[in-house]
Design a protein around this motif. Structure first.
Motif, mmCIF file in Angstrom:
data_model
loop_
_atom_site.group_PDB
_atom_site.id
_atom_site.type_symbol
_atom_site.label_atom_id
_atom_site.label_comp_id
_atom_site.label_asym_id
_atom_site.label_seq_id
_atom_site.Cartn_x
_atom_site.Cartn_y
_atom_site.Cartn_z
ATOM 1 N N GLY A 1 92.297 -13.831 88.922
ATOM 2 C CA GLY A 1 93.637 -14.172 88.457
ATOM 3 C C GLY A 1 93.874 -13.936 86.980
ATOM 4 N N SER A 2 94.290 -14.997 86.293
ATOM 5 C CA SER A 2 94.688 -14.876 84.892
ATOM 6 C C SER A 2 93.532 -15.062 83.909
ATOM 7 N N ASN A 3 92.330 -15.315 84.403
ATOM 8 C CA ASN A 3 91.200 -15.495 83.501
ATOM 9 C C ASN A 3 90.726 -14.134 83.007
ATOM 10 N N PRO A 4 90.782 -13.873 81.685
ATOM 11 C CA PRO A 4 90.436 -12.549 81.170
ATOM 12 C C PRO A 4 88.944 -12.284 81.103
ATOM 13 N N ARG A 5 88.119 -13.314 81.272
ATOM 14 C CA ARG A 5 86.679 -13.118 81.167
ATOM 15 C C ARG A 5 86.166 -12.363 82.394
ATOM 16 N N PRO A 6 85.143 -11.539 82.209
ATOM 17 C CA PRO A 6 84.603 -10.780 83.349
ATOM 18 C C PRO A 6 83.866 -11.684 84.319
ATOM 19 N N ALA A 7 83.758 -11.232 85.559
ATOM 20 C CA ALA A 7 83.019 -11.981 86.573
ATOM 21 C C ALA A 7 81.582 -12.169 86.128
ATOM 22 N N THR A 8 81.019 -13.309 86.472
ATOM 23 C CA THR A 8 79.688 -13.635 85.978
ATOM 24 C C THR A 8 79.006 -14.605 86.917
ATOM 25 N N GLY A 9 77.836 -15.097 86.523
ATOM 26 C CA GLY A 9 77.060 -15.989 87.368
ATOM 27 C C GLY A 9 77.315 -17.453 87.085
ATOM 28 N N PHE A 10 76.446 -18.298 87.635
ATOM 29 C CA PHE A 10 76.657 -19.738 87.566
ATOM 30 C C PHE A 10 76.599 -20.280 86.145
ATOM 31 N N ALA A 11 75.601 -19.871 85.369
ATOM 32 C CA ALA A 11 75.444 -20.411 84.023
ATOM 33 C C ALA A 11 76.636 -20.055 83.141
ATOM 34 N N ALA A 12 77.046 -18.786 83.165
ATOM 35 C CA ALA A 12 78.181 -18.370 82.336
ATOM 36 C C ALA A 12 79.476 -19.005 82.834
ATOM 37 N N ASN A 13 79.612 -19.189 84.150
ATOM 38 C CA ASN A 13 80.767 -19.912 84.678
ATOM 39 C C ASN A 13 80.788 -21.341 84.156
ATOM 40 N N ALA A 14 79.618 -21.958 84.066
ATOM 41 C CA ALA A 14 79.535 -23.320 83.548
ATOM 42 C C ALA A 14 80.000 -23.383 82.101
ATOM 43 N N HIS A 15 79.616 -22.396 81.304
ATOM 44 C CA HIS A 15 80.079 -22.350 79.905
ATOM 45 C C HIS A 15 81.597 -22.195 79.863
ATOM 46 N N ASP A 16 82.150 -21.440 80.805
ATOM 47 C CA ASP A 16 83.603 -21.309 80.871
ATOM 48 C C ASP A 16 84.259 -22.647 81.198
ATOM 49 N N VAL A 17 83.608 -23.451 82.043
ATOM 50 C CA VAL A 17 84.116 -24.788 82.352
ATOM 51 C C VAL A 17 84.223 -25.614 81.080
ATOM 52 N N PHE A 18 83.177 -25.584 80.263
ATOM 53 C CA PHE A 18 83.205 -26.356 79.019
ATOM 54 C C PHE A 18 84.274 -25.833 78.066
ATOM 55 N N ALA A 19 84.470 -24.512 78.062
ATOM 56 C CA ALA A 19 85.525 -23.936 77.222
ATOM 57 C C ALA A 19 86.894 -24.411 77.701
ATOM 58 N N GLN A 20 87.094 -24.464 79.016
ATOM 59 C CA GLN A 20 88.355 -24.972 79.568
ATOM 60 C C GLN A 20 88.553 -26.437 79.196
ATOM 61 N N MET A 21 87.487 -27.222 79.283
ATOM 62 C CA MET A 21 87.580 -28.630 78.911
ATOM 63 C C MET A 21 87.952 -28.787 77.438
#
Length: 260
Positions: free
Chosen positions: A50-70
């Motif tokens: 969708g609107s997330n500009p970051r490239p697809a990635t794995g669990f750890a990098a997704n987790a960092h994205d969660v913290f960035a969203q928070m």
């Protein structure tokens, strides 16, 4: 004078919702509209969707994205609610930064025993020119077939921009095979109470996976959602919302672990 414990609906909670694969933050709309209006809910698109500009990635990098969203929403601690692949992201985040996660809710989450032949086939890397050529020609077709099957099972059409979608799907399949064991190894580090929701007849993520997670997590509570299949946020939003409210009520009214 004794004080009365306020009901859970009167408390303010921050909840971050993590969709599955494929999916989008919109998958949670039916759930979030049923929650107390004053709860702070965030249901953003994960990387590669969708609107997330970051490239697809794995669990750890997704987790960092969660913290960035928070951080972007001014949230210091949150309840992480993850469906399917998003459940693996929630577990990764909870193990990486326990101080930022007050509870975890997993809906038909990936975990032990969920990787099958399809997953390994799609994750297989191209080694050498010939394998790279074969992977380039065959993998897009296999991915489209798998995506079509998944979306048919979930009664949802493919979203626009399906070219990017299958690339995201493939990146996550590789991460699923490569990183899932690391997520499982870190499960013991999850300090927050965990609610597990699953349909015993789920055809995409085996119910045995949920059972293993219930055994491995230090403080877990398992509830069955029968007849909803895999895509619980869409097919059983009322059950999910009610379970969330009740679970958080138990979390904040009891000192004893929720497991059992």
């Amino acid at each position: 004078m004794a004080t009365t414990e306020p009901p859970v609906s009167a408390r303010t909670h921050a909840l971050v919702f993590l969709h599955g694969q494929p999916g989008s933050g919109a998958d949670w709309q039916q759930v979030t509209r049923l929650l107390p209006a004053h709860w702070h809910t965030v249901a953003a698109d994960r990387p590669g969707y969708g609107s997330n500009p970051r490239p697809a990635t794995g669990f750890a990098a997704n987790a960092h994205d969660v913290f960035a969203q928070m951080d972007a929403h001014g949230i210091q601690r949150a309840v992480l609610v993850g469906h399917s692949y998003g459940g693996g992201v929630a577990l990764a985040a909870a193990s990486m930064a326990p101080h930022r996660v007050e509870a975890v809710v997993l809906l038909a989450s990936v975990g032990p025993g969920c990787v099958n032949v399809w997953d390994r086939l799609l994750a297989a890397p191209g080694t050498g020119p010939l394998c790279a050529l074969v992977a380039w020609r065959l993998t897009p077709w296999i991915a489209r077939a798998r995506l079509a099957w998944l979306t048919w099972r979930q009664a949802r059409p493919l979203a626009p921009g399906h070219g990017r979608l299958w690339r995201t799907f493939l990146a996550e399949q590789r991460a699923l095979v490569a990183e899932l064991s690391q997520v499982q190894a870190a499960i013991a580090l999850v300090q927050a109470p965990v609610l597990l929701l699953a349909d015993p007849d789920d055809r995409l993520v085996p119910f045995g996976t949920t059972g293993e997670l219930a055994k491995m997590l230090p403080d877990a509570h398992l509830e069955l959602v029968e007849g909803a299949g895999h895509h619980l946020p869409i097919r059983a939003p009322g059950v999910v919302a009610d379970a969330l409210v009740a679970f958080l009520g138990r979390c904040f009214r009891q000192d004893a672990p929720l497991g059992g």
